[in-house]
Design a protein around this motif. Sequence first.
Motif, short mmCIF file in Angstrom:
data_model
loop_
_atom_site.label_atom_id
_atom_site.label_comp_id
_atom_site.label_asym_id
_atom_site.label_seq_id
_atom_site.Cartn_x
_atom_site.Cartn_y
_atom_site.Cartn_z
N ALA A 119 -53.13 64.52 72.11
CA ALA A 119 -53.62 64.28 70.75
C ALA A 119 -54.76 63.26 70.69
CB ALA A 119 -52.46 63.82 69.86
N LYS A 120 -54.64 62.16 71.40
CA LYS A 120 -55.65 61.11 71.29
C LYS A 120 -56.98 61.49 71.93
CE LYS A 120 -54.03 58.54 75.40
NZ LYS A 120 -53.57 57.21 75.87
N PHE A 121 -56.94 62.52 72.76
CA PHE A 121 -58.18 62.95 73.43
C PHE A 121 -58.78 64.20 72.81
CE2 PHE A 121 -55.85 60.88 77.09
CZ PHE A 121 -56.64 59.74 77.11
N ILE A 122 -58.16 64.70 71.75
CA ILE A 122 -58.58 66.00 71.23
C ILE A 122 -60.03 65.99 70.73
CG2 ILE A 122 -57.69 65.63 68.89
CD1 ILE A 122 -57.69 68.91 70.92
N LEU A 147 -61.82 77.38 67.12
CA LEU A 147 -60.69 76.80 67.84
C LEU A 147 -60.56 75.32 67.50
CD1 LEU A 147 -58.44 77.19 69.95
CD2 LEU A 147 -60.11 76.62 71.72
N GLY A 148 -61.70 74.63 67.27
CA GLY A 148 -61.66 73.22 66.90
C GLY A 148 -60.87 72.99 65.63
N ALA A 149 -61.03 73.89 64.66
CA ALA A 149 -60.27 73.77 63.41
C ALA A 149 -58.78 73.96 63.65
CB ALA A 149 -60.78 74.81 62.41
N GLY A 154 -53.27 71.65 64.23
CA GLY A 154 -52.07 71.51 65.04
C GLY A 154 -51.66 70.07 65.23
N PHE A 155 -52.62 69.14 65.11
CA PHE A 155 -52.33 67.71 65.25
C PHE A 155 -52.34 67.02 63.88
CE2 PHE A 155 -53.95 68.68 69.55
CZ PHE A 155 -52.91 68.17 70.30
N ASN A 156 -52.10 67.82 62.82
CA ASN A 156 -52.04 67.29 61.44
C ASN A 156 -53.33 66.59 61.02
OD1 ASN A 156 -49.31 68.09 60.87
ND2 ASN A 156 -48.63 66.43 62.24
N ARG A 157 -54.46 67.16 61.43
CA ARG A 157 -55.75 66.62 61.06
C ARG A 157 -56.54 67.68 60.31
NH1 ARG A 157 -58.15 63.81 66.43
NH2 ARG A 157 -59.79 63.26 64.91
N HIS A 158 -57.56 67.26 59.59
CA HIS A 158 -58.30 68.17 58.74
C HIS A 158 -59.09 69.16 59.60
CE1 HIS A 158 -60.57 69.71 55.40
NE2 HIS A 158 -59.98 68.87 54.55
N PRO A 159 -58.92 70.48 59.35
CA PRO A 159 -59.61 71.48 60.17
C PRO A 159 -61.13 71.44 60.06
CG PRO A 159 -58.58 72.50 58.26
CD PRO A 159 -58.07 71.09 58.32
N VAL A 160 -61.64 71.04 58.88
CA VAL A 160 -63.09 70.96 58.72
C VAL A 160 -63.67 69.89 59.65
CG1 VAL A 160 -64.96 70.38 57.12
CG2 VAL A 160 -63.08 71.86 56.37
N LYS A 240 -53.35 70.13 53.56
CA LYS A 240 -52.05 70.77 53.65
C LYS A 240 -52.19 72.03 54.49
CE LYS A 240 -50.48 69.17 49.11
NZ LYS A 240 -49.97 69.59 47.79
N LYS A 241 -51.34 72.15 55.50
CA LYS A 241 -51.49 73.26 56.44
C LYS A 241 -50.21 74.07 56.53
CE LYS A 241 -49.92 70.83 60.61
NZ LYS A 241 -48.82 71.76 60.89
N ASP A 242 -50.39 75.31 56.93
CA ASP A 242 -49.26 76.16 57.29
C ASP A 242 -48.98 75.98 58.76
OD1 ASP A 242 -49.18 77.21 54.71
OD2 ASP A 242 -50.78 78.66 55.21
N GLU A 243 -47.91 76.57 59.23
CA GLU A 243 -47.57 76.47 60.65
C GLU A 243 -48.64 77.17 61.49
OE1 GLU A 243 -43.98 77.66 63.77
OE2 GLU A 243 -43.84 78.18 61.65
N ILE A 244 -49.05 76.51 62.57
CA ILE A 244 -50.08 77.05 63.44
C ILE A 244 -49.44 77.65 64.68
CG2 ILE A 244 -52.12 76.53 64.81
CD1 ILE A 244 -52.55 76.35 61.83
N ILE A 245 -49.82 78.87 65.00
CA ILE A 245 -49.33 79.52 66.22
C ILE A 245 -50.50 79.63 67.19
CG2 ILE A 245 -48.29 81.61 67.18
CD1 ILE A 245 -47.06 82.16 64.47
N TYR A 246 -50.38 78.95 68.30
CA TYR A 246 -51.44 78.95 69.29
C TYR A 246 -51.42 80.22 70.13
CZ TYR A 246 -52.20 74.04 68.28
OH TYR A 246 -52.48 72.86 67.65
N GLU A 247 -52.58 80.72 70.42
CA GLU A 247 -52.70 81.86 71.31
C GLU A 247 -52.68 81.34 72.75
OE1 GLU A 247 -55.86 85.42 72.42
OE2 GLU A 247 -56.22 84.07 70.71
N LYS A 248 -51.64 81.62 73.48
CA LYS A 248 -51.50 81.10 74.83
C LYS A 248 -52.37 81.90 75.80
CE LYS A 248 -46.74 79.47 74.17
NZ LYS A 248 -45.33 79.58 74.65
N ILE A 249 -52.63 81.27 76.92
CA ILE A 249 -53.36 81.95 77.98
C ILE A 249 -52.42 82.95 78.64
CG2 ILE A 249 -54.73 81.67 80.07
CD1 ILE A 249 -55.94 80.29 77.67
#
Length: 505
Positions: A119-122, A147-149, A154-160, A240-249
Amino acid sequence: MRGNWLDKIEFLGNKLPNPTMLFIYLSLVVIFASFVLSKLGVSVDYEFIKDQKITTQTASVVNLLLASEIRNFTSSVLKNFTNFYPLGVVFVIILGIGIADKSGLLSVLVRKIALSTKAKFITPIIVFLGISSNIASSVGYVVLIPLGAILFMGFNRHPVAGLAAAFAGVSGGWSANLLIGTNDPMFAAFSMQAASMIDPNYVVLPTANWYFMIASTFLIIIVGTYVTEKIVEPRLGAFKKDEIIYEKISDDDNRGLKFASISAVIFIALILALVIPKNSLFGDTGAGFMKSAFMSNIIVFMMLFFMVIGVAFGVGNKSIKSSTDAVNFMQTAIAELSGFLVLIFFAAQFTYLFNTSNIGLILSVKGSNFLKDIGLTGLPLIVVFVVLTAFINLFIAVDSAKWAMMAPIFVPMFMNLGLSPELTQAAFRIGDSTTNIITPLMPFFVLIVAFMQKYDRNLKIGSVILIMLPYTIAFLISWIGLICLWYAFDLPLGVDAYIHYTPSR
Protein backbone atom coordinates in the motif's frame (compact mmCIF):
# COMPACT_ATOMS: atom_id res chain seq x y z
CA MET A 1 -11.77 33.00 -15.06
CA ARG A 2 -9.69 29.88 -14.99
CA GLY A 3 -12.09 28.19 -17.33
CA ASN A 4 -11.85 31.12 -19.76
CA TRP A 5 -8.12 30.83 -20.47
CA LEU A 6 -8.35 27.04 -20.55
CA ASP A 7 -11.13 27.34 -23.10
CA LYS A 8 -8.99 29.73 -25.15
CA ILE A 9 -6.09 27.28 -25.18
CA GLU A 10 -8.41 24.52 -26.34
CA PHE A 11 -10.07 26.77 -28.94
CA LEU A 12 -6.76 27.96 -30.43
CA GLY A 13 -5.30 24.47 -30.39
CA ASN A 14 -8.29 23.03 -32.20
CA LYS A 15 -7.74 25.54 -34.99
CA LEU A 16 -4.33 24.04 -35.82
CA PRO A 17 -4.24 21.49 -38.67
CA ASN A 18 -3.16 17.93 -38.00
CA PRO A 19 0.64 17.39 -38.04
CA THR A 20 0.69 15.97 -41.59
CA MET A 21 -1.10 19.00 -43.03
CA LEU A 22 1.13 21.22 -40.92
CA PHE A 23 4.18 19.88 -42.78
CA ILE A 24 2.45 20.45 -46.12
CA TYR A 25 1.70 24.06 -45.19
CA LEU A 26 5.22 24.58 -43.85
CA SER A 27 6.65 23.24 -47.10
CA LEU A 28 4.61 25.80 -49.04
CA VAL A 29 5.78 28.54 -46.68
CA VAL A 30 9.43 27.52 -47.21
CA ILE A 31 8.99 27.57 -51.00
CA PHE A 32 7.44 31.03 -50.91
CA ALA A 33 10.01 32.33 -48.40
CA SER A 34 12.88 30.99 -50.51
CA PHE A 35 11.58 32.98 -53.52
CA VAL A 36 11.27 36.24 -51.56
CA LEU A 37 14.53 35.91 -49.57
CA SER A 38 16.56 34.92 -52.63
CA LYS A 39 15.32 38.04 -54.44
CA LEU A 40 16.43 40.08 -51.41
CA GLY A 41 19.89 38.49 -51.60
CA VAL A 42 19.85 37.12 -48.04
CA SER A 43 23.08 35.27 -47.17
CA VAL A 44 25.40 34.57 -44.26
CA ASP A 45 29.02 33.58 -43.65
CA TYR A 46 29.47 30.52 -41.47
CA GLU A 47 32.06 28.01 -40.29
CA PHE A 48 31.82 24.56 -41.85
CA ILE A 49 33.71 21.38 -41.02
CA LYS A 50 35.20 19.59 -44.02
CA ASP A 51 37.99 17.03 -44.06
CA GLN A 52 38.54 17.65 -40.34
CA LYS A 53 39.25 21.34 -41.01
CA ILE A 54 37.17 24.40 -40.17
CA THR A 55 36.56 26.61 -43.18
CA THR A 56 34.46 29.73 -43.72
CA GLN A 57 31.81 29.62 -46.41
CA THR A 58 28.92 31.78 -47.58
CA ALA A 59 25.39 30.43 -47.75
CA SER A 60 22.70 32.18 -49.77
CA VAL A 61 18.99 31.43 -49.91
CA VAL A 62 18.19 29.14 -52.85
CA ASN A 63 15.05 29.97 -54.81
CA LEU A 64 13.05 26.72 -54.82
CA LEU A 65 10.82 28.00 -57.63
CA LEU A 66 13.64 27.92 -60.16
CA ALA A 67 13.00 25.38 -62.90
CA SER A 68 16.15 23.45 -61.98
CA GLU A 69 15.13 23.24 -58.30
CA ILE A 70 11.60 22.10 -59.18
CA ARG A 71 13.07 19.32 -61.32
CA ASN A 72 15.49 18.35 -58.57
CA PHE A 73 12.72 18.20 -55.98
CA THR A 74 10.42 16.15 -58.22
CA SER A 75 13.23 13.67 -58.90
CA SER A 76 14.09 13.32 -55.21
CA VAL A 77 10.62 12.88 -53.63
CA LEU A 78 10.92 9.09 -53.39
CA LYS A 79 14.55 9.24 -52.26
CA ASN A 80 13.69 11.84 -49.62
CA PHE A 81 11.26 9.39 -48.08
CA THR A 82 13.20 6.13 -48.37
CA ASN A 83 16.48 7.72 -47.22
CA PHE A 84 14.90 9.63 -44.34
CA TYR A 85 16.76 8.22 -41.34
CA PRO A 86 13.88 8.26 -38.82
CA LEU A 87 11.84 6.02 -41.14
CA GLY A 88 14.21 3.06 -40.87
CA VAL A 89 14.93 3.21 -37.15
CA VAL A 90 11.30 3.54 -36.10
CA PHE A 91 10.15 0.84 -38.51
CA VAL A 92 12.77 -1.63 -37.28
CA ILE A 93 12.24 -1.12 -33.55
CA ILE A 94 8.47 -1.39 -33.95
CA LEU A 95 8.88 -4.90 -35.39
CA GLY A 96 10.34 -6.07 -32.09
CA ILE A 97 8.14 -4.00 -29.82
CA GLY A 98 5.09 -5.18 -31.77
CA ILE A 99 5.65 -8.82 -30.83
CA ALA A 100 6.34 -7.98 -27.17
CA ASP A 101 3.21 -5.82 -27.03
CA LYS A 102 0.73 -7.87 -29.04
CA SER A 103 1.71 -11.14 -27.34
CA GLY A 104 0.65 -9.53 -24.05
CA LEU A 105 4.09 -9.44 -22.45
CA LEU A 106 4.19 -5.71 -21.74
CA SER A 107 0.68 -5.45 -20.29
CA VAL A 108 1.16 -8.56 -18.13
CA LEU A 109 4.45 -7.20 -16.81
CA VAL A 110 2.75 -3.94 -15.82
CA ARG A 111 -0.13 -5.74 -14.08
CA LYS A 112 2.11 -8.19 -12.25
CA ILE A 113 4.36 -5.49 -10.81
CA ALA A 114 1.45 -3.24 -9.85
CA LEU A 115 -0.69 -5.96 -8.26
CA SER A 116 2.14 -7.18 -6.03
CA THR A 117 2.83 -3.74 -4.57
CA LYS A 118 2.38 -2.84 -0.88
CA ALA A 119 0.00 0.00 0.00
CA LYS A 120 2.64 2.57 0.94
CA PHE A 121 4.49 2.05 -2.33
CA ILE A 122 1.49 2.07 -4.62
CA THR A 123 1.82 5.71 -5.76
CA PRO A 124 5.54 5.65 -6.66
CA ILE A 125 5.13 2.25 -8.30
CA ILE A 126 2.27 3.50 -10.48
CA VAL A 127 4.27 6.57 -11.50
CA PHE A 128 7.32 4.39 -12.20
CA LEU A 129 5.32 1.93 -14.30
CA GLY A 130 3.86 4.85 -16.22
CA ILE A 131 7.34 6.12 -17.01
CA SER A 132 8.55 2.65 -17.95
CA SER A 133 5.60 2.04 -20.25
CA ASN A 134 6.85 4.54 -22.81
CA ILE A 135 9.28 1.94 -24.20
CA ALA A 136 6.16 0.45 -25.81
CA SER A 137 4.64 3.72 -26.99
CA SER A 138 0.93 3.88 -26.05
CA VAL A 139 0.60 0.69 -23.98
CA GLY A 140 0.64 2.71 -20.75
CA TYR A 141 -2.37 4.79 -21.79
CA VAL A 142 -4.62 1.83 -22.47
CA VAL A 143 -3.35 -0.58 -19.79
CA LEU A 144 -1.77 1.19 -16.85
CA ILE A 145 -3.91 4.32 -16.46
CA PRO A 146 -7.23 2.52 -15.87
CA LEU A 147 -5.36 0.04 -13.66
CA GLY A 148 -4.13 2.99 -11.55
CA ALA A 149 -7.72 3.85 -10.67
CA ILE A 150 -8.55 0.26 -9.72
CA LEU A 151 -5.47 -0.07 -7.54
CA PHE A 152 -6.19 3.16 -5.67
CA MET A 153 -9.77 2.03 -5.03
CA GLY A 154 -8.48 -1.27 -3.72
CA PHE A 155 -6.48 0.66 -1.10
CA ASN A 156 -9.47 2.89 -0.20
CA ARG A 157 -8.07 5.84 -2.12
CA HIS A 158 -9.69 8.07 -4.72
CA PRO A 159 -9.55 6.44 -8.19
CA VAL A 160 -9.16 9.78 -9.96
CA ALA A 161 -5.93 10.30 -8.00
CA GLY A 162 -4.77 6.92 -9.27
CA LEU A 163 -5.64 7.94 -12.82
CA ALA A 164 -3.80 11.23 -12.35
CA ALA A 165 -0.67 9.54 -10.96
CA ALA A 166 -0.60 7.03 -13.81
CA PHE A 167 -1.24 9.70 -16.44
CA ALA A 168 1.51 11.88 -14.94
CA GLY A 169 3.95 8.98 -15.18
CA VAL A 170 2.97 7.86 -18.67
CA SER A 171 2.68 11.25 -20.34
CA GLY A 172 4.45 13.73 -18.05
CA GLY A 173 7.37 11.33 -17.68
CA TRP A 174 7.46 10.63 -21.42
CA SER A 175 11.17 11.51 -21.67
CA ALA A 176 12.32 9.62 -18.59
CA ASN A 177 13.11 5.91 -18.41
CA LEU A 178 15.62 3.35 -17.23
CA LEU A 179 15.63 1.75 -20.68
CA ILE A 180 15.93 2.93 -24.26
CA GLY A 181 12.53 2.97 -25.95
CA THR A 182 11.03 3.57 -29.37
CA ASN A 183 11.24 7.36 -29.02
CA ASP A 184 15.00 7.52 -28.47
CA PRO A 185 16.06 6.32 -31.94
CA MET A 186 13.49 8.63 -33.51
CA PHE A 187 14.70 11.73 -31.63
CA ALA A 188 18.34 10.84 -32.30
CA ALA A 189 17.62 10.45 -36.00
CA PHE A 190 16.07 13.91 -36.29
CA SER A 191 18.89 15.42 -34.19
CA MET A 192 21.60 13.82 -36.32
CA GLN A 193 19.93 14.97 -39.52
CA ALA A 194 19.82 18.53 -38.19
CA ALA A 195 23.40 18.40 -36.88
CA SER A 196 24.65 17.40 -40.34
CA MET A 197 23.96 20.95 -41.49
CA ILE A 198 26.95 22.05 -39.42
CA ASP A 199 28.94 18.83 -39.05
CA PRO A 200 28.13 16.16 -41.69
CA ASN A 201 29.96 13.43 -39.77
CA TYR A 202 28.34 14.08 -36.39
CA VAL A 203 26.59 11.05 -34.91
CA VAL A 204 23.75 11.19 -32.37
CA LEU A 205 23.19 7.79 -30.79
CA PRO A 206 19.83 6.47 -29.52
CA THR A 207 21.53 6.42 -26.10
CA ALA A 208 22.28 10.16 -26.34
CA ASN A 209 20.14 11.08 -23.31
CA TRP A 210 20.22 7.76 -21.46
CA TYR A 211 22.08 8.84 -18.30
CA PHE A 212 19.94 11.95 -18.00
CA MET A 213 16.79 9.87 -18.56
CA ILE A 214 17.75 7.48 -15.74
CA ALA A 215 18.20 10.37 -13.29
CA SER A 216 14.98 11.92 -14.59
CA THR A 217 13.11 8.70 -13.80
CA PHE A 218 13.85 8.98 -10.09
CA LEU A 219 13.09 12.71 -10.14
CA ILE A 220 9.66 12.21 -11.74
CA ILE A 221 8.84 9.36 -9.32
CA ILE A 222 9.61 11.54 -6.29
CA VAL A 223 7.88 14.66 -7.59
CA GLY A 224 4.91 12.73 -9.01
CA THR A 225 4.38 10.91 -5.72
CA TYR A 226 4.55 14.13 -3.71
CA VAL A 227 2.10 15.97 -5.98
CA THR A 228 -0.35 13.05 -5.94
CA GLU A 229 -0.37 12.50 -2.18
CA LYS A 230 0.05 16.08 -0.94
CA ILE A 231 -1.78 18.18 -3.53
CA VAL A 232 -4.08 16.25 -5.88
CA GLU A 233 -5.55 13.56 -3.63
CA PRO A 234 -6.42 15.84 -0.67
CA ARG A 235 -8.37 18.13 -3.01
CA LEU A 236 -10.41 15.24 -4.39
CA GLY A 237 -11.68 14.15 -0.99
CA ALA A 238 -13.20 10.77 -0.06
CA PHE A 239 -14.66 8.32 -2.54
CA LYS A 240 -17.33 5.70 -1.95
CA LYS A 241 -16.43 2.49 -3.72
CA ASP A 242 -17.90 -0.89 -4.48
CA GLU A 243 -15.96 -4.09 -3.94
CA ILE A 244 -13.03 -4.38 -6.33
CA ILE A 245 -12.19 -7.70 -7.95
CA TYR A 246 -8.65 -7.84 -9.26
CA GLU A 247 -7.87 -9.64 -12.46
CA LYS A 248 -5.14 -12.09 -11.48
CA ILE A 249 -2.28 -13.13 -13.68
CA SER A 250 -3.28 -16.41 -15.32
CA ASP A 251 -1.19 -19.57 -15.21
CA ASP A 252 -0.55 -19.21 -18.93
CA ASP A 253 0.73 -15.66 -18.47
CA ASN A 254 2.95 -16.70 -15.55
CA ARG A 255 4.40 -19.44 -17.72
CA GLY A 256 4.92 -16.89 -20.47
CA LEU A 257 6.80 -14.59 -18.07
CA LYS A 258 9.02 -17.49 -17.06
CA PHE A 259 9.82 -18.27 -20.70
CA ALA A 260 10.48 -14.58 -21.41
CA SER A 261 12.82 -14.24 -18.40
CA ILE A 262 14.86 -17.29 -19.42
CA SER A 263 15.11 -16.10 -23.02
CA ALA A 264 16.17 -12.60 -21.88
CA VAL A 265 19.01 -14.02 -19.77
CA ILE A 266 20.19 -16.24 -22.63
CA PHE A 267 19.99 -13.40 -25.15
CA ILE A 268 21.93 -10.96 -22.94
CA ALA A 269 24.57 -13.57 -22.15
CA LEU A 270 25.00 -14.32 -25.84
CA ILE A 271 25.32 -10.64 -26.73
CA LEU A 272 27.89 -10.08 -23.98
CA ALA A 273 29.91 -13.03 -25.30
CA LEU A 274 29.84 -11.47 -28.77
CA VAL A 275 30.66 -7.93 -27.60
CA ILE A 276 32.99 -7.96 -24.58
CA PRO A 277 35.99 -10.07 -25.71
CA LYS A 278 38.65 -8.18 -27.65
CA ASN A 279 38.21 -8.41 -31.44
CA SER A 280 34.89 -10.20 -30.92
CA LEU A 281 32.25 -10.33 -33.64
CA PHE A 282 30.36 -7.20 -32.53
CA GLY A 283 32.86 -5.68 -30.09
CA ASP A 284 35.75 -3.24 -30.25
CA THR A 285 38.03 -4.05 -33.18
CA GLY A 286 40.46 -1.22 -32.51
CA ALA A 287 38.46 1.91 -33.33
CA GLY A 288 36.88 2.16 -29.86
CA PHE A 289 33.72 0.62 -28.42
CA MET A 290 31.52 3.52 -29.55
CA LYS A 291 32.37 2.62 -33.15
CA SER A 292 31.91 -1.10 -32.65
CA ALA A 293 29.39 -3.08 -34.68
CA PHE A 294 27.22 -3.38 -31.56
CA MET A 295 26.90 0.36 -30.93
CA SER A 296 26.60 1.17 -34.63
CA ASN A 297 23.70 -1.26 -34.97
CA ILE A 298 22.14 -1.03 -31.50
CA ILE A 299 18.67 -0.58 -33.03
CA VAL A 300 18.91 -4.02 -34.61
CA PHE A 301 19.89 -5.60 -31.28
CA MET A 302 17.04 -3.82 -29.51
CA MET A 303 14.63 -5.19 -32.11
CA LEU A 304 16.00 -8.72 -31.70
CA PHE A 305 15.76 -8.50 -27.89
CA PHE A 306 12.09 -7.55 -27.92
CA MET A 307 11.40 -10.15 -30.60
CA VAL A 308 13.04 -12.93 -28.59
CA ILE A 309 11.31 -12.20 -25.28
CA GLY A 310 8.01 -11.44 -27.05
CA VAL A 311 8.03 -14.74 -28.90
CA ALA A 312 9.10 -16.62 -25.75
CA PHE A 313 6.22 -15.08 -23.80
CA GLY A 314 3.78 -15.78 -26.61
CA VAL A 315 4.81 -19.44 -26.75
CA GLY A 316 4.47 -19.68 -22.97
CA ASN A 317 1.02 -18.11 -22.74
CA LYS A 318 -0.14 -19.72 -26.02
CA SER A 319 -0.83 -16.44 -27.83
CA ILE A 320 1.77 -17.57 -30.37
CA LYS A 321 1.01 -21.04 -31.70
CA SER A 322 2.90 -20.72 -34.98
CA SER A 323 5.27 -18.40 -36.79
CA THR A 324 2.23 -16.89 -38.51
CA ASP A 325 1.04 -15.46 -35.19
CA ALA A 326 4.35 -13.66 -34.63
CA VAL A 327 4.26 -12.27 -38.17
CA ASN A 328 0.67 -11.10 -37.65
CA PHE A 329 1.74 -9.26 -34.48
CA MET A 330 4.44 -7.43 -36.43
CA GLN A 331 2.01 -6.61 -39.22
CA THR A 332 -0.52 -5.24 -36.74
CA ALA A 333 2.13 -3.09 -35.06
CA ILE A 334 3.25 -1.69 -38.42
CA ALA A 335 -0.36 -1.07 -39.45
CA GLU A 336 -0.81 1.03 -36.30
CA LEU A 337 2.22 2.99 -37.46
CA SER A 338 0.50 4.04 -40.69
CA GLY A 339 -0.25 7.54 -39.44
CA PHE A 340 3.40 8.03 -38.54
CA LEU A 341 4.50 6.80 -41.98
CA VAL A 342 2.24 9.36 -43.67
CA LEU A 343 3.65 12.04 -41.36
CA ILE A 344 7.22 10.95 -42.12
CA PHE A 345 6.65 11.17 -45.89
CA PHE A 346 5.72 14.83 -45.72
CA ALA A 347 8.26 15.57 -42.99
CA ALA A 348 10.96 14.19 -45.30
CA GLN A 349 9.87 16.50 -48.11
CA PHE A 350 9.80 19.47 -45.74
CA THR A 351 13.31 18.60 -44.51
CA TYR A 352 14.62 18.43 -48.08
CA LEU A 353 13.08 21.78 -49.01
CA PHE A 354 14.18 23.44 -45.78
CA ASN A 355 17.77 22.21 -46.11
CA THR A 356 18.03 22.88 -49.85
CA SER A 357 16.79 26.45 -49.44
CA ASN A 358 19.51 27.14 -46.84
CA ILE A 359 16.89 28.98 -44.78
CA GLY A 360 17.49 26.74 -41.77
CA LEU A 361 21.24 27.22 -41.94
CA ILE A 362 20.92 30.98 -42.27
CA LEU A 363 18.38 31.14 -39.43
CA SER A 364 20.64 29.10 -37.16
CA VAL A 365 23.74 31.22 -37.86
CA LYS A 366 21.96 34.57 -37.60
CA GLY A 367 20.01 33.36 -34.58
CA SER A 368 23.15 32.22 -32.78
CA ASN A 369 24.86 35.53 -33.56
CA PHE A 370 21.83 37.42 -32.19
CA LEU A 371 21.83 35.37 -29.00
CA LYS A 372 25.54 36.03 -28.57
CA ASP A 373 24.96 39.77 -29.04
CA ILE A 374 22.26 39.92 -26.36
CA GLY A 375 24.23 37.63 -24.04
CA LEU A 376 21.67 34.79 -24.00
CA THR A 377 23.90 31.74 -24.22
CA GLY A 378 24.76 28.69 -22.15
CA LEU A 379 22.42 27.65 -19.36
CA PRO A 380 19.96 30.60 -19.55
CA LEU A 381 19.43 29.77 -23.22
CA ILE A 382 18.67 26.13 -22.39
CA VAL A 383 16.12 27.16 -19.74
CA VAL A 384 14.38 29.52 -22.18
CA PHE A 385 14.31 26.77 -24.80
CA VAL A 386 12.70 24.31 -22.35
CA VAL A 387 9.95 26.82 -21.52
CA LEU A 388 9.45 27.66 -25.21
CA THR A 389 9.05 23.97 -26.08
CA ALA A 390 6.61 23.47 -23.20
CA PHE A 391 4.48 26.32 -24.56
CA ILE A 392 4.57 25.07 -28.17
CA ASN A 393 3.56 21.62 -26.93
CA LEU A 394 0.22 23.03 -25.80
CA PHE A 395 -0.70 23.46 -29.45
CA ILE A 396 1.36 20.80 -31.27
CA ALA A 397 1.26 17.71 -29.09
CA VAL A 398 2.87 15.19 -31.47
CA ASP A 399 6.51 15.01 -30.33
CA SER A 400 7.93 13.65 -33.60
CA ALA A 401 6.24 16.42 -35.58
CA LYS A 402 7.56 19.15 -33.28
CA TRP A 403 11.13 17.88 -33.23
CA ALA A 404 11.14 17.40 -37.00
CA MET A 405 10.24 21.08 -37.33
CA MET A 406 12.36 22.46 -34.50
CA ALA A 407 15.53 20.40 -34.79
CA PRO A 408 16.70 21.87 -38.14
CA ILE A 409 16.59 25.34 -36.57
CA PHE A 410 17.69 24.90 -32.97
CA VAL A 411 20.24 22.07 -33.20
CA PRO A 412 22.55 23.93 -35.64
CA MET A 413 21.92 27.23 -33.83
CA PHE A 414 22.95 25.80 -30.47
CA MET A 415 25.93 24.01 -32.04
CA ASN A 416 27.16 27.41 -33.20
CA LEU A 417 26.91 28.50 -29.56
CA GLY A 418 28.94 25.52 -28.36
CA LEU A 419 26.03 23.39 -27.11
CA SER A 420 25.75 19.79 -28.24
CA PRO A 421 22.83 18.35 -30.23
CA GLU A 422 22.33 15.89 -27.37
CA LEU A 423 21.82 18.75 -24.88
CA THR A 424 19.40 20.53 -27.21
CA GLN A 425 17.49 17.28 -27.63
CA ALA A 426 17.34 16.70 -23.86
CA ALA A 427 16.05 20.24 -23.28
CA PHE A 428 13.40 19.76 -25.96
CA ARG A 429 12.24 16.50 -24.40
CA ILE A 430 11.79 18.13 -20.99
CA GLY A 431 9.54 20.84 -22.39
CA ASP A 432 7.71 18.36 -24.60
CA SER A 433 6.89 16.03 -21.69
CA THR A 434 5.83 18.45 -19.00
CA THR A 435 2.83 19.98 -20.77
CA ASN A 436 1.64 16.71 -22.34
CA ILE A 437 -0.69 16.21 -19.39
CA ILE A 438 -2.56 19.52 -19.70
CA THR A 439 -3.04 19.96 -23.43
CA PRO A 440 -6.40 18.87 -24.86
CA LEU A 441 -4.61 18.34 -28.18
CA MET A 442 -2.62 15.37 -26.89
CA PRO A 443 -4.11 12.35 -28.74
CA PHE A 444 -4.92 10.41 -25.55
CA PHE A 445 -6.22 13.35 -23.54
CA VAL A 446 -9.85 12.66 -24.44
CA LEU A 447 -9.35 9.06 -23.28
CA ILE A 448 -8.11 10.29 -19.89
CA VAL A 449 -11.14 12.56 -19.56
CA ALA A 450 -13.39 9.56 -20.27
CA PHE A 451 -11.59 7.47 -17.63
CA MET A 452 -12.00 10.21 -15.03
CA GLN A 453 -15.66 10.80 -15.89
CA LYS A 454 -16.29 7.14 -15.12
CA TYR A 455 -15.70 8.01 -11.45
CA ASP A 456 -16.92 11.61 -11.50
CA ARG A 457 -19.44 12.55 -14.19
CA ASN A 458 -19.09 16.25 -13.41
CA LEU A 459 -15.46 16.38 -14.52
CA LYS A 460 -14.94 18.19 -17.82
CA ILE A 461 -11.84 18.98 -19.85
CA GLY A 462 -11.09 22.14 -17.86
CA SER A 463 -11.44 20.24 -14.56
CA VAL A 464 -9.08 17.51 -15.76
CA ILE A 465 -6.52 20.12 -16.83
CA LEU A 466 -6.68 21.73 -13.39
CA ILE A 467 -6.20 18.33 -11.71
CA MET A 468 -3.09 17.73 -13.83
CA LEU A 469 -1.73 21.30 -13.70
CA PRO A 470 0.23 20.79 -10.41
CA TYR A 471 2.14 17.93 -12.06
CA THR A 472 3.07 20.14 -15.02
CA ILE A 473 4.33 22.97 -12.83
CA ALA A 474 6.23 20.66 -10.47
CA PHE A 475 7.74 18.59 -13.29
CA LEU A 476 8.80 21.67 -15.24
CA ILE A 477 10.49 23.39 -12.28
CA SER A 478 12.22 20.28 -10.94
CA TRP A 479 13.31 19.06 -14.39
CA ILE A 480 14.79 22.45 -15.23
CA GLY A 481 16.61 22.23 -11.92
CA LEU A 482 18.00 18.82 -12.89
CA ILE A 483 19.30 19.95 -16.27
CA CYS A 484 20.84 23.01 -14.59
CA LEU A 485 22.63 20.66 -12.20
CA TRP A 486 23.76 18.52 -15.13
CA TYR A 487 25.09 21.59 -16.91
CA ALA A 488 26.84 22.98 -13.83
CA PHE A 489 28.80 19.76 -13.27
CA ASP A 490 29.28 19.13 -17.02
CA LEU A 491 27.96 15.57 -16.69
CA PRO A 492 27.59 13.25 -19.69
CA LEU A 493 24.01 13.09 -20.94
CA GLY A 494 24.33 9.58 -22.32
CA VAL A 495 26.74 7.22 -24.01
CA ASP A 496 29.41 9.39 -25.65
CA ALA A 497 27.09 12.40 -25.33
CA TYR A 498 28.17 15.58 -23.58
CA ILE A 499 26.95 19.06 -22.73
CA HIS A 500 29.25 20.97 -25.04
CA TYR A 501 29.64 20.46 -28.76
CA THR A 502 32.88 18.95 -29.99
CA PRO A 503 33.35 18.70 -33.79
CA SER A 504 33.47 15.11 -35.09
CA ARG A 505 36.76 13.68 -36.21
